[in-house]
Scaffold this active site. Structure first.
Site, PDB file in Angstrom:
ATOM      1  CB  THR A 151      -0.521   0.125   1.389  1.00 47.33           C
ATOM      2  OG1 THR A 151      -1.258  -1.265   1.648  1.00 47.33           O
ATOM      3  CG2 THR A 151      -1.532   1.712   1.068  1.00 47.33           C
ATOM      4  NE  ARG A 179      -8.916  -8.407   1.791  1.00 51.78           N
ATOM      5  CZ  ARG A 179      -7.303  -7.303   2.196  1.00 51.78           C
ATOM      6  NH1 ARG A 179      -7.580  -6.533   1.021  1.00 51.78           N
ATOM      7  NH2 ARG A 179      -6.388  -7.441   2.941  1.00 51.78           N
ATOM      8  CB  VAL A 180     -13.210  -3.800   2.580  1.00 53.07           C
ATOM      9  CG1 VAL A 180     -12.671  -2.634   3.577  1.00 53.07           C
ATOM     10  CG2 VAL A 180     -14.389  -3.318   1.598  1.00 53.07           C
ATOM     11  N   GLY A 181      -9.830  -3.994   3.102  1.00 53.39           N
ATOM     12  CA  GLY A 181      -8.534  -4.353   3.913  1.00 53.39           C
ATOM     13  C   GLY A 181      -8.637  -3.345   4.972  1.00 53.39           C
ATOM     14  CG  ASP A 182      -4.129  -1.834   6.178  1.00 50.31           C
ATOM     15  OD1 ASP A 182      -4.809  -2.844   5.286  1.00 50.31           O
ATOM     16  OD2 ASP A 182      -3.960  -1.544   6.384  1.00 50.31           O
ATOM     17  CB  THR A 202       1.949  -0.734   4.108  1.00 50.12           C
ATOM     18  OG1 THR A 202       2.118  -1.637   2.781  1.00 50.12           O
ATOM     19  CG2 THR A 202       3.522  -0.855   4.224  1.00 50.12           C
ATOM     20  N   GLY A 203       0.434  -3.490   4.584  1.00 44.88           N
ATOM     21  CA  GLY A 203       0.759  -4.872   4.667  1.00 44.88           C
ATOM     22  C   GLY A 203      -0.303  -5.876   4.998  1.00 44.88           C
ATOM     23  N   GLY A 205      -4.383  -7.003   5.193  1.00 46.98           N
ATOM     24  CA  GLY A 205      -4.888  -5.673   6.036  1.00 46.98           C
ATOM     25  C   GLY A 205      -5.593  -6.061   6.896  1.00 46.98           C
TER      26      GLY A 205
HETATM   27  N1  GLY Z   1      -2.825  -3.375   3.614  1.00 48.35           N
HETATM   28  C1  GLY Z   1      -3.553  -2.988   2.477  1.00 48.35           C
HETATM   29  C2  GLY Z   1      -4.737  -4.265   2.113  1.00 48.35           C
HETATM   30  O1  GLY Z   1      -4.847  -5.666   2.941  1.00 48.35           O
HETATM   31  O2  GLY Z   1      -5.701  -4.709   1.285  1.00 48.35           O
END
Ligand code: GLY
Length: 295
Positions: A151, A179-182, A202-203, A205
Site C-alpha cells: 500500500t 474484500r475490504v482491507g485496512d 501497509t501489509g 490488512g
Molecule cells: N494493506 C492493504 C490490504 O490489505 O489490502
C-alpha cells in the site's frame, strides 16, 4: 516549529515524497501534499499494488481501497472496492468534503466518483495482468509469513504544524471480490490527529484491522510515546495476536510522524519494510526495525 516532513511507504514512497515535498515547501496544507504524493503513485503503472496498473482480485477485477484524514479537524473519508477509477484517494477526499459520510463502497463509491467528474477507465495493463498470473495463490508454507503487499501510505507535517495522511491500494492480489482491507478504514490503515500524531500501515490488512493498528499508534503517541516506540508497540501487538492464534505473524508494517517532525517505523519479521522520508534537505530511504514474536 519544525519544518515540513513527509514520509511514505516502500521504495516507491520516494515518488510520493518527491511529489509532496514541493507543495509543503510552498506552504501548502499537509493533506494536499499527502494526496499529491499518493496520486503520483496511483498514476505509476509500474507499481502493481496501487491505482492504475494495480493487481486484480480473484476474478481479475481491480478493486481499489483508499482513505484520507485531516489532523486539525479529524475530517476523514474513504472508498472501498472502487472499480475503474484510478484516483481512489481523491475520491475519498471528496467523500470527506462533500458528503456527511466517511466511507462509500462498491457501486455507490463509483456512482459518487462519476457524479464528481472522475473518468472511468480500465486499470489493467498488460504488465499487471502478467504479474497477476504469476501471483496465482500457491499452497501455504507454514514457516513463512503470509505475504503482505505494498500500500502507499503518505503522512505529512506542513509548515503550519498540521498533519495530514492518505492511504491508497489495490489490496491483496487475488482477494475475494468485495474484500475490504485496512486501507480505507480510519483507525486501521490510517489515523491522523494534530493533538497526538499520524500513523499508517501497509501489509496484510486483516491483521492491521484486528489490532486497530493506526489508532493504537496515535493513542500511544498521545500517551507520551515517540513515533518509533509507538510503531514497535503496535507490531508487538500484531506478533502477540499471531501467537495467540497459533499462526505465523503476517507481513505488517507501520510508520508514524508526530507534530515535532519525529518519524518512526517498524514491521514484523521477514517484511523488509523500507520507507521514504522527505525534509527540506532532501529525501532518504530508510529501513524499518523488524520485530520477531516473543514466545
Ligand atoms: N494493506 C492493504 C490490504 O490489505 O489490502
Amino acid at each position: 516549529m519544525p519544518d515540513y516532513v513527509v514520509i511514505a511507504t516502500w521504495p516507491f514512497g520516494q515518488t510520493a515524497v518527491k511529489a509532496a515535498a514541493p507543495l509543503l515547501a510552498d506552504g501548502k496544507p499537509a493533506l494536499d501534499a499527502a494526496l499529491a504524493g499518493a496520486q503520483a503513485v496511483e498514476d505509476d503503472p509500474t507499481v502493481f499494488f496501487v491505482g492504475y496498473g494495480g493487481l486484480g482480485n480473484a476474478v481479475g477485477t481491480v478493486q481499489l481501497d483508499a482513505c484520507v484524514m485531516d489532523g486539525k479537524t479529524l475530517a476523514c473519508g474513504g472508498v472501498a472496492a472502487l472499480e475503474n477509477v484510478r484516483h481512489a484517494a481523491a475520491v475519498a477526499r471528496r467523500v470527506m468534503e462533500k458528503t456527511p459520510h466517511v466511507l462509500l463502497v462498491g457501486q455507490g463509491a463509483q456512482q459518487f466518483a462519476i457524479q464528481e467528474g472522475f473518468p472511468l477507465e480500465t486499470l489493467l495493463t498488460p504488465e499487471s495482468v502478467a504479474e497477476w498470473e504469476k501471483r496465482r495463490p500457491k499452497p501455504k508454507t507454514p514457516d513463512k509469513p503470509p505475504e503482505g503487499h505494498d500500500t502507499v501510505t503518505v503522512l505529512a507535517l506542513d509548515r503550519r504544524g498540521r498533519l495530514g495522511g492518505v492511504c491508497s491500494t489495490s489490496g491483496l492480489p487475488h482477494k475475494l471480490p468485495g474484500r475490504v482491507g485496512d486501507s480505507p478504514l480510519i483507525g486501521a490503515g490510517l489515523y491522523v490527529d494534530d493533538e497526538a500524531g499520524a500513523a499508517g500501515g501497509t501489509g496484510v490488512g486483516e491483521e492491521i484491522i484486528r489490532v486497530g493498528g493506526s489508532h493504537l499508534i496515535v493513542e500511544a503517541m498521545r500517551a507520551g510515546k515517540g513515533p518509533q516506540e509507538a510503531c514497535e508497540l503496535a507490531i508487538r501487538k500484531v506478533n502477540q495476536v499471531a501467537v495467540r492464534r497459533g499462526v505465523h505473524p503476517a507481513q505488517v508494517s507501520f510508520l508514524a510522524l508526530d507534530v515535532k517532525g519525529r518519524v518512526g517505523a517498524a514491521c514484523t519479521a521477514m517484511t523488509n519494510f523500507q520507507y521514504a522520508v522527505g525534509r527540506p534537505d532532501g529525501v532518504q530511504l530508510l529501513k524499518a526495525k523488524e520485530l520477531e514474536p516473543e514466545q
